[in-house]
Design a protein around this motif. Structure first.
Motif, PDB file in Angstrom:
ATOM      1  N   VAL A 136       0.842  -1.182   0.000  1.00  0.00           N
ATOM      2  CA  VAL A 136       0.000   0.000   0.000  1.00  0.00           C
ATOM      3  C   VAL A 136       0.884   1.241   0.000  1.00  0.00           C
ATOM      4  O   VAL A 136       1.963   1.249   0.588  1.00  0.00           O
ATOM      5  N   LYS A 137       0.444   2.277  -0.698  1.00  0.00           N
ATOM      6  CA  LYS A 137       1.126   3.558  -0.609  1.00  0.00           C
ATOM      7  C   LYS A 137       0.888   4.149   0.779  1.00  0.00           C
ATOM      8  O   LYS A 137      -0.099   3.841   1.438  1.00  0.00           O
TER       9      LYS A 137
ATOM     10  N   SER B 165      -0.078   6.990   1.734  1.00  0.00           N
ATOM     11  CA  SER B 165      -1.053   8.073   1.877  1.00  0.00           C
ATOM     12  C   SER B 165      -2.121   7.678   2.893  1.00  0.00           C
ATOM     13  O   SER B 165      -2.484   6.509   3.023  1.00  0.00           O
TER      14      SER B 165
ATOM     15  N   GLU C 295      -5.314   8.116   2.977  1.00  0.00           N
ATOM     16  CA  GLU C 295      -6.527   7.529   2.420  1.00  0.00           C
ATOM     17  C   GLU C 295      -6.347   6.049   2.122  1.00  0.00           C
ATOM     18  O   GLU C 295      -7.204   5.215   2.434  1.00  0.00           O
ATOM     19  N   ASP C 296      -5.210   5.705   1.496  1.00  0.00           N
ATOM     20  CA  ASP C 296      -4.968   4.312   1.132  1.00  0.00           C
ATOM     21  C   ASP C 296      -4.806   3.428   2.356  1.00  0.00           C
ATOM     22  O   ASP C 296      -5.201   2.259   2.352  1.00  0.00           O
TER      23      ASP C 296
ATOM     24  N   ILE D 175      -8.377   2.978   4.533  1.00  0.00           N
ATOM     25  CA  ILE D 175      -9.394   2.113   3.944  1.00  0.00           C
ATOM     26  C   ILE D 175      -9.182   0.648   4.320  1.00  0.00           C
ATOM     27  O   ILE D 175     -10.109  -0.170   4.285  1.00  0.00           O
TER      28      ILE D 175
END
Length: 249
Positions: free
Chosen positions: A47-48, A50, A52-53, A56
């Motif tokens: 996963v990046k 960020s 948001e990523d 989630i």
């Protein structure tokens, strides 16, 4: 706890100390050549870093060294997600303390104790005798390092003196190498970098290239040197072994 790791330094500890089924995601560099635990990362999602990523995925714990940037701690904690930060270690004693802290934070204190015990046993097995051999640390980017760095401590633990007599990270001392040579070369990251990629690298200079060509050279895998962790022992052992087989002759 379901865990997300935000950078490849964090990946090393998570992969070493956490069962794969508890790892929600690793950083995109987890399986890169400079990642020591890259084989264990195969098949685990990435996963990046960020917000948001990561959010989630609904992690129970975020582990990071630098991933997510300077505001990551505050953001995740305000969102109710605990963050386990990897501290800084400047020598082997610091690495041992850091290892125990990370193991406690990841719920695996027994693994941390085993790693520290292994470090102590491997150091004792080296049975180093004092000598005055000087090693120059070199990288494809043309950088070396003096006192005040983990590199300097690694050379010292291997029973070597650092040829770079100025502190901190610096360019390879080409002028000095024109009239004075070390006894051996500690060449790091040449397995994961291409010298030709950087047209301005000091390693393109004939004087720099001659050091590796003409002197006893220990190849230090980039994965041993990228982060401060138990894996620096691989580099210490490689340097110590070569010190006795060639540099003393």
């Amino acid at each position: 706890m379901r865990i997300v790791s935000l950078d490849f330094c964090a990946d090393q500890y998570v992969l070493k100390m956490v069962e794969p089924e508890r790892i929600l995601a690793l950083s995109p560099d987890a399986a890169a050549p400079f990642s020591y635990m890259r084989d264990a990362a195969v098949g685990i999602p990435t996963v990046k870093s960020s917000a948001e990523d990561v959010m989630i995925l609904k992690p129970d714990l975020v582990v990071r060294s630098y991933g997510g940037g300077p505001n990551a701690n505050g953001f995740f904690q305000s969102a109710g997600v605990p963050v386990l930060n990897i501290g800084w270690a400047g020598d082997l004693e610091g690495i041992k303390r850091l290892t125990l802290d990370m193991a406690d934070g990841l719920g695996a204190p027994e693994i941390g104790a085993e790693i520290v015990s292994d470090i102590d046993a491997r150091l004792a097995a080296l049975k180093l005798q004092p000598n005055k051999n000087r090693a120059l640390y070199m990288t494809p980017s043309g950088i070396t390092s003096g006192s005040g760095s983990m590199v300097h401590e690694i050379l010292a633990e291997a029973g070597l003196e650092n040829f770079q007599d100025q502190p901190g990270w610096r360019s390879i001392p080409l002028e000095r190498l024109a009239y004075e040579r070390p006894d051996m070369i500690a060449a790091a990251f040449f397995d994961t970098n291409n010298v030709e990629k950087n047209g301005w690298s000091a390693m393109r200079h004939p004087i720099a290239r001659a050091q590796i060509k003409d002197l006893p050279t220990v190849a230090l895998n980039g994965s041993w040197m990228s982060c401060g962790g138990w894996f620096v022992m691989d580099g210490i052992e490689a340097l110590a072994e070569r010190r006795y087989t060639e540099a003393d002759l």
